[in-house]
Design a protein around this motif. Sequence first.
Motif, PDB file in Angstrom:
ATOM      1  N   TRP A  49       0.803  -1.220  -0.161  1.00 19.71           N
ATOM      2  CA  TRP A  49       0.057   0.034  -0.029  1.00 19.71           C
ATOM      3  C   TRP A  49       0.968   1.090   0.074  1.00 19.71           C
ATOM      4  O   TRP A  49       1.810   1.339   0.661  1.00 19.71           O
ATOM      5  CB  TRP A  49      -1.083   0.159   1.257  1.00 19.71           C
ATOM      6  N   ILE A  50       0.621   2.161  -0.884  1.00 17.23           N
ATOM      7  CA  ILE A  50       1.328   3.534  -0.935  1.00 17.23           C
ATOM      8  C   ILE A  50       0.601   4.505  -0.570  1.00 17.23           C
ATOM      9  O   ILE A  50      -0.591   4.726  -1.360  1.00 17.23           O
ATOM     10  CB  ILE A  50       2.050   3.371  -2.401  1.00 17.23           C
ATOM     11  N   PHE A  51       0.715   5.447   0.264  1.00 18.94           N
ATOM     12  CA  PHE A  51       0.106   6.651   0.661  1.00 18.94           C
ATOM     13  C   PHE A  51       0.985   7.671   0.304  1.00 18.94           C
ATOM     14  O   PHE A  51       2.118   7.922   0.894  1.00 18.94           O
ATOM     15  CB  PHE A  51      -0.298   6.588   2.166  1.00 18.94           C
ATOM     16  N   GLN A  52       0.462   8.771  -0.362  1.00 14.16           N
ATOM     17  CA  GLN A  52       1.108  10.007  -0.696  1.00 14.16           C
ATOM     18  C   GLN A  52       0.159  11.143  -0.629  1.00 14.16           C
ATOM     19  O   GLN A  52      -0.988  10.997  -1.007  1.00 14.16           O
ATOM     20  CB  GLN A  52       1.707  10.049  -2.388  1.00 14.16           C
ATOM     21  N   VAL A  53       0.683  12.218  -0.023  1.00 13.08           N
ATOM     22  CA  VAL A  53      -0.077  13.499   0.381  1.00 13.08           C
ATOM     23  C   VAL A  53       0.878  14.645   0.218  1.00 13.08           C
ATOM     24  O   VAL A  53       2.117  14.624   0.569  1.00 13.08           O
ATOM     25  CB  VAL A  53      -0.639  13.361   1.726  1.00 13.08           C
ATOM     26  N   TRP A  54       0.284  15.520  -0.658  1.00 12.13           N
ATOM     27  CA  TRP A  54       0.940  16.793  -0.943  1.00 12.13           C
ATOM     28  C   TRP A  54       0.399  18.005  -0.238  1.00 12.13           C
ATOM     29  O   TRP A  54      -0.729  18.265  -0.226  1.00 12.13           O
ATOM     30  CB  TRP A  54       1.247  17.164  -2.347  1.00 12.13           C
ATOM     31  N   VAL A  55       1.339  18.560   0.743  1.00 12.32           N
ATOM     32  CA  VAL A  55       0.819  19.516   1.565  1.00 12.32           C
ATOM     33  C   VAL A  55       1.530  20.736   1.583  1.00 12.32           C
ATOM     34  O   VAL A  55       2.853  20.635   1.440  1.00 12.32           O
ATOM     35  CB  VAL A  55       0.774  18.951   3.056  1.00 12.32           C
ATOM     36  N   ASP A  56       1.210  21.837   1.849  1.00 11.25           N
ATOM     37  CA  ASP A  56       1.725  23.122   1.703  1.00 11.25           C
ATOM     38  C   ASP A  56       1.305  23.921   2.881  1.00 11.25           C
ATOM     39  O   ASP A  56       0.327  23.543   3.528  1.00 11.25           O
ATOM     40  CB  ASP A  56       1.149  24.000   0.326  1.00 11.25           C
ATOM     41  N   HIS A  57       1.938  24.858   3.111  1.00 13.57           N
ATOM     42  CA  HIS A  57       1.758  25.741   4.458  1.00 13.57           C
ATOM     43  C   HIS A  57       1.882  27.160   3.969  1.00 13.57           C
ATOM     44  O   HIS A  57       3.229  27.520   3.797  1.00 13.57           O
ATOM     45  CB  HIS A  57       2.522  25.542   5.542  1.00 13.57           C
ATOM     46  N   PRO A  58       1.014  27.978   4.427  1.00  5.64           N
ATOM     47  CA  PRO A  58       1.085  29.220   3.963  1.00  5.64           C
ATOM     48  C   PRO A  58       2.274  30.013   4.633  1.00  5.64           C
ATOM     49  O   PRO A  58       2.940  31.128   3.967  1.00  5.64           O
ATOM     50  CB  PRO A  58      -0.256  30.215   3.959  1.00  5.64           C
ATOM     51  N   ILE A  59       2.604  29.777   5.863  1.00  6.11           N
ATOM     52  CA  ILE A  59       3.894  30.404   6.466  1.00  6.11           C
ATOM     53  C   ILE A  59       5.319  29.779   6.034  1.00  6.11           C
ATOM     54  O   ILE A  59       6.062  30.621   5.633  1.00  6.11           O
ATOM     55  CB  ILE A  59       3.764  30.464   7.912  1.00  6.11           C
ATOM     56  N   GLN A  60       5.266  28.686   6.570  1.00  7.68           N
ATOM     57  CA  GLN A  60       6.520  27.968   6.142  1.00  7.68           C
ATOM     58  C   GLN A  60       6.304  26.654   6.056  1.00  7.68           C
ATOM     59  O   GLN A  60       5.451  26.005   7.090  1.00  7.68           O
ATOM     60  CB  GLN A  60       7.750  28.413   6.939  1.00  7.68           C
ATOM     61  N   LEU A  61       6.733  25.331   5.285  1.00  7.70           N
ATOM     62  CA  LEU A  61       6.566  24.109   5.355  1.00  7.70           C
ATOM     63  C   LEU A  61       7.162  23.423   6.559  1.00  7.70           C
ATOM     64  O   LEU A  61       6.526  22.586   7.038  1.00  7.70           O
ATOM     65  CB  LEU A  61       7.437  23.565   3.936  1.00  7.70           C
ATOM     66  N   GLN A  62       8.052  24.019   7.235  1.00 12.44           N
ATOM     67  CA  GLN A  62       8.431  23.422   8.592  1.00 12.44           C
ATOM     68  C   GLN A  62       7.328  23.642   9.334  1.00 12.44           C
ATOM     69  O   GLN A  62       7.752  22.798  10.530  1.00 12.44           O
ATOM     70  CB  GLN A  62       9.744  24.226   8.833  1.00 12.44           C
ATOM     71  N   ASP A  63       6.397  24.201   9.479  1.00 14.34           N
ATOM     72  CA  ASP A  63       5.243  24.309  10.381  1.00 14.34           C
ATOM     73  C   ASP A  63       4.380  23.128  10.247  1.00 14.34           C
ATOM     74  O   ASP A  63       3.725  23.184  11.296  1.00 14.34           O
ATOM     75  CB  ASP A  63       4.525  25.661  10.254  1.00 14.34           C
ATOM     76  N   ILE A  64       4.498  22.473   9.410  1.00 16.06           N
ATOM     77  CA  ILE A  64       3.701  21.101   9.151  1.00 16.06           C
ATOM     78  C   ILE A  64       4.207  20.257  10.467  1.00 16.06           C
ATOM     79  O   ILE A  64       5.167  19.760  10.177  1.00 16.06           O
ATOM     80  CB  ILE A  64       3.436  20.743   7.901  1.00 16.06           C
ATOM     81  N   ARG A  65       3.176  19.789  11.295  1.00 15.08           N
ATOM     82  CA  ARG A  65       3.703  18.834  12.374  1.00 15.08           C
ATOM     83  C   ARG A  65       3.627  17.410  12.098  1.00 15.08           C
ATOM     84  O   ARG A  65       4.443  16.465  12.110  1.00 15.08           O
ATOM     85  CB  ARG A  65       2.812  19.408  13.668  1.00 15.08           C
ATOM     86  N   GLU A  66       2.223  17.065  11.506  1.00 10.75           N
ATOM     87  CA  GLU A  66       2.031  15.616  11.016  1.00 10.75           C
ATOM     88  C   GLU A  66       1.009  15.622   9.941  1.00 10.75           C
ATOM     89  O   GLU A  66       0.028  16.407  10.044  1.00 10.75           O
ATOM     90  CB  GLU A  66       1.758  14.829  12.400  1.00 10.75           C
ATOM     91  N   VAL A  67       1.065  14.514   9.283  1.00  7.38           N
ATOM     92  CA  VAL A  67       0.158  14.374   8.212  1.00  7.38           C
ATOM     93  C   VAL A  67      -0.359  12.799   8.806  1.00  7.38           C
ATOM     94  O   VAL A  67       0.472  11.776   8.492  1.00  7.38           O
ATOM     95  CB  VAL A  67       0.458  14.235   6.912  1.00  7.38           C
ATOM     96  N   GLU A  68      -1.726  12.567   8.640  1.00  9.62           N
ATOM     97  CA  GLU A  68      -2.293  11.168   8.984  1.00  9.62           C
ATOM     98  C   GLU A  68      -3.428  11.018   7.727  1.00  9.62           C
ATOM     99  O   GLU A  68      -4.108  11.671   7.244  1.00  9.62           O
ATOM    100  CB  GLU A  68      -3.021  11.634  10.441  1.00  9.62           C
ATOM    101  N   VAL A  69      -3.323   9.563   7.637  1.00  3.61           N
ATOM    102  CA  VAL A  69      -4.417   9.226   6.688  1.00  3.61           C
ATOM    103  C   VAL A  69      -5.069   8.041   7.368  1.00  3.61           C
ATOM    104  O   VAL A  69      -4.651   7.066   8.059  1.00  3.61           O
ATOM    105  CB  VAL A  69      -3.678   8.271   5.511  1.00  3.61           C
ATOM    106  N   PHE A  70      -6.578   7.973   7.404  1.00  6.18           N
ATOM    107  CA  PHE A  70      -7.497   7.186   8.054  1.00  6.18           C
ATOM    108  C   PHE A  70      -8.335   6.473   6.553  1.00  6.18           C
ATOM    109  O   PHE A  70      -8.663   7.221   6.238  1.00  6.18           O
ATOM    110  CB  PHE A  70      -8.392   7.837   8.901  1.00  6.18           C
ATOM    111  N   LEU A  71      -8.265   5.404   7.101  1.00  7.45           N
ATOM    112  CA  LEU A  71      -9.125   4.472   5.876  1.00  7.45           C
ATOM    113  C   LEU A  71     -10.108   3.541   6.680  1.00  7.45           C
ATOM    114  O   LEU A  71     -10.090   3.176   7.763  1.00  7.45           O
ATOM    115  CB  LEU A  71      -8.002   3.576   5.309  1.00  7.45           C
ATOM    116  N   TYR A  72     -11.399   3.835   6.142  1.00 10.09           N
ATOM    117  CA  TYR A  72     -12.605   3.174   6.804  1.00 10.09           C
ATOM    118  C   TYR A  72     -13.167   2.032   5.760  1.00 10.09           C
ATOM    119  O   TYR A  72     -13.567   2.658   4.526  1.00 10.09           O
ATOM    120  CB  TYR A  72     -13.613   4.023   7.085  1.00 10.09           C
ATOM    121  N   ASN A  73     -13.365   0.994   6.064  1.00 15.48           N
ATOM    122  CA  ASN A  73     -14.166   0.128   5.096  1.00 15.48           C
ATOM    123  C   ASN A  73     -15.668   0.105   5.395  1.00 15.48           C
ATOM    124  O   ASN A  73     -16.186   0.575   6.291  1.00 15.48           O
ATOM    125  CB  ASN A  73     -13.572  -1.183   5.073  1.00 15.48           C
ATOM    126  N   ALA A  74     -16.428  -0.597   4.714  1.00 16.49           N
ATOM    127  CA  ALA A  74     -17.826  -0.636   4.886  1.00 16.49           C
ATOM    128  C   ALA A  74     -18.339  -1.359   6.352  1.00 16.49           C
ATOM    129  O   ALA A  74     -19.401  -1.177   6.644  1.00 16.49           O
ATOM    130  CB  ALA A  74     -18.385  -1.762   3.627  1.00 16.49           C
TER     131      ALA A  74
END
Length: 129
Positions: A49-74
């Motif tokens: 499984w490959i998870f890729q997320v592209w995130v920007d931040h209006p102040i600076q990219l180093q301000d992003i603390r975490e990126v989480e992915v949640f998957l829900y099935n039926a």
Amino acid sequence: MKILRFFATTVLLSLLMTTSCYPPVPVSPDIFGVHVSCHYNDSYDDYMWIFQVWVDHPIQLQDIREVEVFLYNAYGEISYFDLRPDGKYLWNDIAIEQNTNLTCGRWYDVDVVATDYYGSTDDLQSYYQ
């Protein structure tokens, strides 16, 4: 004339006071791309499984603390992945299917949440099939 000057001064002061009382506009991360895929990998003899997320931040990219992915099935089962930064905007993770409760080819709702150090978040909802 004194009344007009007093009125103008009062209006100007009230404008200055009301505009300076508003808090600064909060900024938050900006998720601008999500990719979730599943592929068979011969070297592991399992699906990856490959998870890729592209995130920007209006102040600076180093301000992003975490990126989480949640998957829900039926059936209401939830899978959670904490992504790692990889490049300027990309956050990703790779998981072998046997280490997850995911099944390649099934339908999943995907929620992505990006959080910065100020507590501001951005979320994006997608799906995988």
